[in-house]
Motif scaffolding. Structure first.
Motif, PDB file in Angstrom:
ATOM      1  N   THR A  52       0.710  -1.435   0.103  1.00  0.00           N
ATOM      2  CA  THR A  52       0.153   0.016  -0.073  1.00  0.00           C
ATOM      3  C   THR A  52       0.629   1.456   0.127  1.00  0.00           C
ATOM      4  O   THR A  52       0.310   2.523   0.086  1.00  0.00           O
ATOM      5  CB  THR A  52      -0.903   0.154   1.213  1.00  0.00           C
ATOM      6  N   LEU A  53       2.158   1.159  -0.039  1.00  0.00           N
ATOM      7  CA  LEU A  53       3.324   2.136  -0.088  1.00  0.00           C
ATOM      8  C   LEU A  53       4.071   2.340  -1.278  1.00  0.00           C
ATOM      9  O   LEU A  53       3.998   1.370  -1.911  1.00  0.00           O
ATOM     10  CB  LEU A  53       4.011   1.793   1.230  1.00  0.00           C
ATOM     11  N   ARG A 109       8.300  13.624   3.912  1.00  0.00           N
ATOM     12  CA  ARG A 109       7.463  12.303   3.806  1.00  0.00           C
ATOM     13  C   ARG A 109       8.822  11.325   3.898  1.00  0.00           C
ATOM     14  O   ARG A 109       8.811  10.293   4.829  1.00  0.00           O
ATOM     15  CB  ARG A 109       6.645  12.011   2.671  1.00  0.00           C
ATOM     16  N   VAL A 113       9.843   8.549   7.142  1.00  0.00           N
ATOM     17  CA  VAL A 113      10.078   7.232   6.960  1.00  0.00           C
ATOM     18  C   VAL A 113      11.557   6.783   7.571  1.00  0.00           C
ATOM     19  O   VAL A 113      11.674   5.820   8.356  1.00  0.00           O
ATOM     20  CB  VAL A 113       9.973   6.552   5.515  1.00  0.00           C
ATOM     21  N   LEU A 135       3.264   9.683  12.049  1.00  0.00           N
ATOM     22  CA  LEU A 135       2.947   8.613  11.079  1.00  0.00           C
ATOM     23  C   LEU A 135       1.462   8.624  10.873  1.00  0.00           C
ATOM     24  O   LEU A 135       1.247   8.360   9.580  1.00  0.00           O
ATOM     25  CB  LEU A 135       3.674   7.421  11.684  1.00  0.00           C
ATOM     26  N   ARG A 136       0.801   8.724  11.922  1.00  0.00           N
ATOM     27  CA  ARG A 136      -0.849   8.502  11.632  1.00  0.00           C
ATOM     28  C   ARG A 136      -1.114   9.663  10.767  1.00  0.00           C
ATOM     29  O   ARG A 136      -2.083   9.471   9.970  1.00  0.00           O
ATOM     30  CB  ARG A 136      -1.436   8.471  12.825  1.00  0.00           C
ATOM     31  N   GLU A 138       0.524  11.014   8.398  1.00  0.00           N
ATOM     32  CA  GLU A 138       0.623  10.805   7.138  1.00  0.00           C
ATOM     33  C   GLU A 138       0.408   9.513   6.358  1.00  0.00           C
ATOM     34  O   GLU A 138       0.162   9.432   5.104  1.00  0.00           O
ATOM     35  CB  GLU A 138       2.317  11.028   6.988  1.00  0.00           C
ATOM     36  N   PHE A 139       0.270   8.537   7.109  1.00  0.00           N
ATOM     37  CA  PHE A 139      -0.098   6.994   6.622  1.00  0.00           C
ATOM     38  C   PHE A 139      -1.279   6.528   7.170  1.00  0.00           C
ATOM     39  O   PHE A 139      -1.737   6.911   8.282  1.00  0.00           O
ATOM     40  CB  PHE A 139       1.207   6.254   6.834  1.00  0.00           C
ATOM     41  N   SER A 140      -1.691   5.679   6.312  1.00  0.00           N
ATOM     42  CA  SER A 140      -3.031   4.790   6.916  1.00  0.00           C
ATOM     43  C   SER A 140      -2.420   3.911   7.832  1.00  0.00           C
ATOM     44  O   SER A 140      -1.228   3.473   7.949  1.00  0.00           O
ATOM     45  CB  SER A 140      -3.730   4.030   5.865  1.00  0.00           C
ATOM     46  N   GLN A 143      -0.614   1.118   5.956  1.00  0.00           N
ATOM     47  CA  GLN A 143       0.642   1.457   5.471  1.00  0.00           C
ATOM     48  C   GLN A 143       1.707   1.460   6.780  1.00  0.00           C
ATOM     49  O   GLN A 143       2.770   0.943   6.527  1.00  0.00           O
ATOM     50  CB  GLN A 143       0.623   3.092   4.950  1.00  0.00           C
ATOM     51  N   ILE A 144       1.445   1.864   7.762  1.00  0.00           N
ATOM     52  CA  ILE A 144       2.030   1.904   9.106  1.00  0.00           C
ATOM     53  C   ILE A 144       2.542   0.315   9.341  1.00  0.00           C
ATOM     54  O   ILE A 144       3.588   0.036   9.650  1.00  0.00           O
ATOM     55  CB  ILE A 144       1.533   2.455  10.384  1.00  0.00           C
ATOM     56  N   LEU A 147       4.916  -0.752   6.549  1.00  0.00           N
ATOM     57  CA  LEU A 147       6.387  -0.196   6.866  1.00  0.00           C
ATOM     58  C   LEU A 147       6.967  -0.814   8.255  1.00  0.00           C
ATOM     59  O   LEU A 147       8.255  -1.141   7.971  1.00  0.00           O
ATOM     60  CB  LEU A 147       6.029   1.236   7.103  1.00  0.00           C
TER      61      LEU A 147
END
Length: 183
Positions: A52-53, A109, A113, A135-136, A138-140, A143-144, A147
């Motif tokens: 998803t990333l 971004r 990461v 992180l929350r 910026e990302f779902s 995605q977290i 990652l």
């Protein structure tokens, strides 16, 4: 020189040569446990398919972890892959010499990461609420999770490669040299 000779005739290696040709020595070493090698190869193949990333962010995370762990095998492989997926040659090469720490070469971004990969690698117990909140934002959640999985899986591979001194495949060396030539 590798401490364990990679298998060369296991059936999983035919699939590895087709699906992951740059990682044949690693899969060949895992092939001493054929069922495990099959499942690890399944994971290798599933991760990009279900990702998803953007791949460039995954490569940034992997390169950060590999630099911190000084895993030459992964730095060479993922330096080449990172350049294939959108890192500039200078960015991809910077993880090998430590100059990646000049974060101005990366966008916000990308820096997030890198910061998360560094913290999880150094001490996952100390991922701050502030960092996780960023992180929350910026990302779902998926995605977290992805990652974090890629970061921690990279730690495993770094240690596996280093302990067994897995040889870097000639194809990976050539791919990395091509990145160096473009810089």
């Amino acid at each position: 020189m590798a401490r364990i000779d990679p298998k060369t005739t296991e059936p999983v290696l035919e699939r590895a040569r087709r699906d992951l040709p740059l990682f044949v020595n690693q899969i060949g070493t895992l092939a001493h446990l054929p069922g495990v090698a099959e499942r690890m190869l399944d994971l290798y193949v599933a991760l990009p398919r279900e990702s998803t990333l953007p791949r460039v962010l995954i490569e940034l995370a992997i390169l950060t972890v590999s630099s911190l762990n000084a895993c030459e095998y992964c730095l060479v492989h993922h330096g080449a892959l990172g350049a294939d997926y959108g890192l500039t040659p200078e960015q991809a090469l910077s993880f090998r010499d430590g100059s990646w720490r000049r974060l101005e070469q990366f966008g916000p971004r990308e820096r997030l990461v890198i910061e998360y990969a560094e913290q999880v690698t150094r001490d996952a117990n100390r991922v701050s609420a502030d960092l996780f909140g960023r992180l929350r934002a910026e990302f779902s959640e998926a995605q977290i999770v992805e990652l974090t999985l890629r970061i921690t899986l990279c730690c495993f591979y770094n240690k596996f490669n280093q302990a067994l001194q897995i040889d870097i495949e000639d194809e990976a060396v050539a791919a990395f040299a091509a990145v160096r030539a473009r810089s």
